[in-house]
Design a protein around this motif. Structure first.
Motif, PDB file in Angstrom:
ATOM      1  N   THR A  64      44.296 -24.093  19.921  1.00  0.00           N
ATOM      2  CA  THR A  64      43.975 -24.063  18.197  1.00  0.00           C
ATOM      3  C   THR A  64      42.193 -23.999  17.971  1.00  0.00           C
ATOM      4  O   THR A  64      42.255 -25.313  18.336  1.00  0.00           O
ATOM      5  CB  THR A  64      44.536 -24.302  17.253  1.00  0.00           C
ATOM      6  N   VAL A  65      41.533 -22.931  18.380  1.00  0.00           N
ATOM      7  CA  VAL A  65      40.067 -22.938  18.005  1.00  0.00           C
ATOM      8  C   VAL A  65      39.565 -24.052  17.121  1.00  0.00           C
ATOM      9  O   VAL A  65      38.738 -24.459  17.518  1.00  0.00           O
ATOM     10  CB  VAL A  65      39.460 -22.032  18.424  1.00  0.00           C
ATOM     11  N   ASN A  66      39.801 -23.919  15.804  1.00  0.00           N
ATOM     12  CA  ASN A  66      39.645 -24.606  14.529  1.00  0.00           C
ATOM     13  C   ASN A  66      40.650 -25.749  14.378  1.00  0.00           C
ATOM     14  O   ASN A  66      40.021 -26.098  13.417  1.00  0.00           O
ATOM     15  CB  ASN A  66      39.630 -23.719  13.005  1.00  0.00           C
ATOM     16  N   ASP A  67      41.174 -25.881  15.223  1.00  0.00           N
ATOM     17  CA  ASP A  67      41.602 -27.705  14.833  1.00  0.00           C
ATOM     18  C   ASP A  67      41.251 -29.058  15.029  1.00  0.00           C
ATOM     19  O   ASP A  67      40.213 -29.055  15.878  1.00  0.00           O
ATOM     20  CB  ASP A  67      42.994 -27.985  15.735  1.00  0.00           C
ATOM     21  N   ARG A  68      40.858 -30.009  14.010  1.00  0.00           N
ATOM     22  CA  ARG A  68      39.922 -31.113  14.499  1.00  0.00           C
ATOM     23  C   ARG A  68      40.336 -31.878  15.881  1.00  0.00           C
ATOM     24  O   ARG A  68      39.329 -32.288  16.670  1.00  0.00           O
ATOM     25  CB  ARG A  68      39.921 -31.703  13.048  1.00  0.00           C
ATOM     26  N   LYS A  69      41.460 -31.607  16.702  1.00  0.00           N
ATOM     27  CA  LYS A  69      41.634 -32.409  17.641  1.00  0.00           C
ATOM     28  C   LYS A  69      41.272 -31.765  18.779  1.00  0.00           C
ATOM     29  O   LYS A  69      41.379 -32.221  19.856  1.00  0.00           O
ATOM     30  CB  LYS A  69      43.186 -32.506  17.340  1.00  0.00           C
ATOM     31  N   THR A  70      41.196 -30.532  18.590  1.00  0.00           N
ATOM     32  CA  THR A  70      40.761 -29.565  19.686  1.00  0.00           C
ATOM     33  C   THR A  70      39.154 -30.528  20.156  1.00  0.00           C
ATOM     34  O   THR A  70      38.478 -30.114  19.841  1.00  0.00           O
ATOM     35  CB  THR A  70      40.161 -28.049  19.313  1.00  0.00           C
ATOM     36  N   ASP A  71      38.945 -30.496  21.808  1.00  0.00           N
ATOM     37  CA  ASP A  71      38.049 -30.897  21.991  1.00  0.00           C
ATOM     38  C   ASP A  71      37.003 -29.299  22.553  1.00  0.00           C
ATOM     39  O   ASP A  71      37.554 -29.021  23.766  1.00  0.00           O
ATOM     40  CB  ASP A  71      38.156 -31.395  23.285  1.00  0.00           C
ATOM     41  N   ILE A  72      35.932 -28.760  21.743  1.00  0.00           N
ATOM     42  CA  ILE A  72      35.423 -27.923  21.799  1.00  0.00           C
ATOM     43  C   ILE A  72      35.258 -27.737  23.165  1.00  0.00           C
ATOM     44  O   ILE A  72      34.883 -26.198  23.633  1.00  0.00           O
ATOM     45  CB  ILE A  72      34.787 -27.311  20.726  1.00  0.00           C
ATOM     46  N   ASN A  73      34.327 -28.747  23.790  1.00  0.00           N
ATOM     47  CA  ASN A  73      33.846 -29.072  24.437  1.00  0.00           C
ATOM     48  C   ASN A  73      34.641 -28.507  25.926  1.00  0.00           C
ATOM     49  O   ASN A  73      34.088 -27.549  26.915  1.00  0.00           O
ATOM     50  CB  ASN A  73      32.655 -30.321  25.292  1.00  0.00           C
ATOM     51  N   LYS A  74      35.960 -29.324  26.337  1.00  0.00           N
ATOM     52  CA  LYS A  74      36.849 -28.612  26.978  1.00  0.00           C
ATOM     53  C   LYS A  74      37.182 -27.012  26.766  1.00  0.00           C
ATOM     54  O   LYS A  74      37.526 -26.432  27.779  1.00  0.00           O
ATOM     55  CB  LYS A  74      38.063 -29.485  26.650  1.00  0.00           C
ATOM     56  N   LEU A  75      37.756 -26.525  25.834  1.00  0.00           N
ATOM     57  CA  LEU A  75      38.009 -25.485  25.492  1.00  0.00           C
ATOM     58  C   LEU A  75      36.791 -24.655  26.207  1.00  0.00           C
ATOM     59  O   LEU A  75      37.019 -23.642  26.653  1.00  0.00           O
ATOM     60  CB  LEU A  75      39.003 -24.654  23.871  1.00  0.00           C
ATOM     61  N   ARG A  76      35.309 -24.932  25.989  1.00  0.00           N
ATOM     62  CA  ARG A  76      34.008 -23.581  26.227  1.00  0.00           C
ATOM     63  C   ARG A  76      33.795 -23.865  27.531  1.00  0.00           C
ATOM     64  O   ARG A  76      33.498 -22.681  28.031  1.00  0.00           O
ATOM     65  CB  ARG A  76      33.026 -24.480  25.539  1.00  0.00           C
TER      66      ARG A  76
END
Lengths: 242, 216
Positions: A64-76
């Motif tokens: 889930t892109v907009n989840d606070r728990k998501t490590d956005i840098n990892k996803l990117r």
């Protein structure tokens, strides 16, 4: 691979994205077309959270892109992006533009990263410019470096935000050639563009957006030959008639 | 112009000159570090720090330098731990200059195109990595000219130390002029001492700026 579910986005009063549902399969090439201000780029930029969504669900590779728990840098790391204005780092040489993220984010050694960088520079056909600064390159060359920079992270998805819109006409071809090769190799790609010929040839699916909505989506043959929606027909007649 | 004033009181001039250089150097480092920190506060996504940074800059740069120095001179002694004039003056000078440096650095950072941040962040670099590798190296080029101006102002402003008995160049010159009654001649030499510091600095800043300009 990419799933928009009932996504809405507002900029204050302005409703930029209206109930977007879009599903992109692994290996699929999706081309998004539409008039300026229709929300194409905004939708694309939601995928790696350069823009946030107001409501609805958006997952990339089941994260889930907009989840606070998501490590956005990892996803990117998994999502490469190519911009209209290239956005190369002007203070770094071409090779250092490409190796920066592999070294800092993936933790590769400088030698490994440079080896990978050179292989992608060869792929986009400008290995000889490795030690040049971006300002010494033409627009087409800069954009090819930008593509190599995205690929060097070995992403699962590549996003293209009007990659040829800022180029002189004679340089459009060299960039589209690189993108065509990528598409043929099975890269998952979402491309916002005004290049209708390219869309027709390379896309697995064409999305037409207008006023923040997805108006029509179809395979390119059908999309260009017999669009269902009136708005699509109007748009196509404007962009194809000259 | 009477050079005997310079030769007769050379020791006093040099002692003051030395203290002016020392105070300026300390304040230069202090104000740069403090200014850079405040600049980062001013642009961070953290609201509390941003407010603090804004408050600091607006408060400090909108009161006279002399008052800032007085705060650090009379403030501590009112609280029972007096600082000597040199230290209080140098701290005051650092704090005062840091507000201007913070603004210069912030403006430089803001002038780096947004696409640079977007490219860096979308490749997976975090905020700090983006700052260090992408934004600050580009901002520095834009910041050098205003920074040079601030450093030159700082050296000249160090004369404020006189008013808290900070033993700087001006302080000794005041002594020499009361002793000799040759006020004008005394201060002409003071001006020269300041020029010895500020002219090479302004030249060095120009060279540095040109060198960075050439690189890419």
């Amino acid at each position: 691979m990419i799933d928009f579910h009932q996504v809405e986005k507002h900029y204050g009063q302005f409703h930029v994205l209206k109930t977007i549902d879009l599903h992109v399969q692994e290996g699929e090439v999706v081309v998004v077309v539409g008039p300026s201000g229709s929300g194409k780029s905004t939708m694309l930029r939601c995928i790696n959270r350069l823009e946030t969504i107001t409501s609805g669900g958006l997952t990339v590779d089941n994260i889930t892109v907009n989840d606070r728990k998501t490590d956005i840098n990892k996803l990117r790391k998994e999502i490469g992006m190519v911009f209209q204005h290239f956005n190369l780092y002007p203070h770094k040489k071409v090779i250092d533009n490409i190796t920066l993220a592999p070294i800092k984010v993936l933790g590769l050694s400088k030698v490994e990263a440079e080896e990978i960088a050179m292989s992608y520079l060869e792929k986009v056909g400008i290995a000889e410019k490795a030690l040049a600064y971006p300002s010494q390159l033409s627009g087409g060359q800069q954009q090819r470096v930008a593509i190599a920079r995205g690929l060097a992270m070995k992403p699962k998805i590549m996003l293209f935000d009007e990659p040829t819109s800022a180029l002189d006409p004679e340089m459009v071809g060299e960039v589209l050639d690189v993108m065509r090769t990528l598409a043929n190799e099975g890269m998952t790609m979402v491309i916002v563009t005004h290049e209708m010929g390219f869309a027709r040839e390379v896309a697995d699916r064409v999305i037409f957006m207008d006023q923040g909505q997805i108006v029509e989506e179809a395979e390119p043959e059908q999309f260009f030959a017999s669009p269902r929606e009136e708005r699509t027909r109007t748009f196509l007649s404007r962009v194809l008639s000259h | 112009m009477d050079f005997s004033i310079l030769t007769d009181h050379f020791g006093s001039y040099m002692e003051g000159f030395y203290n002016t250089i020392l105070s300026s150097l300390l304040a230069l480092c202090g104000s740069f570090l403090l200014g850079a920190l405040i600049a980062i506060f001013r642009i961070t996504p953290v609201k509390g720090l941003r407010w603090f940074g804004t408050g600091y800059v607006e408060f400090i740069r909108n009161i006279p330098l002399l008052l800032v120095v007085y705060i650090f001179f009379y403030g501590p002694s009112a609280l029972g731990f007096p600082l000597d004039g040199f230290i209080a003056g140098t701290i005051g000078l650092s704090v005062y200059t840091s507000a201007f440096i913070a603004e210069a650095i912030r403006a430089g950072i803001m002038a780096v195109p947004k696409g640079q941040t977007e490219a860096a962040r979308s490749s997976g670099l975090n905020y700090a990595q983006t700052m260090v590798h992408i934004i600050l190296p580009q901002a520095i080029k834009l910041v050098i000219p205003p920074l040079g101006n601030q450093f030159i102002n700082l050296i000249k402003n160090s004369s404020v130390l006189t008013l808290v008995a900070g033993l700087d160049l001006m302080y000794f010159a005041d002594g020499i002029s009361t002793e000799t009654y040759r006020t004008f001649d005394t201060y002409i030499f003071v001006a020269m001492f300041y020029l010895v510091l500020t002219l090479p600095l302004s030249y060095a800043m120009r060279v540095w700026e040109r060198r960075l300009q050439r690189k890419y």
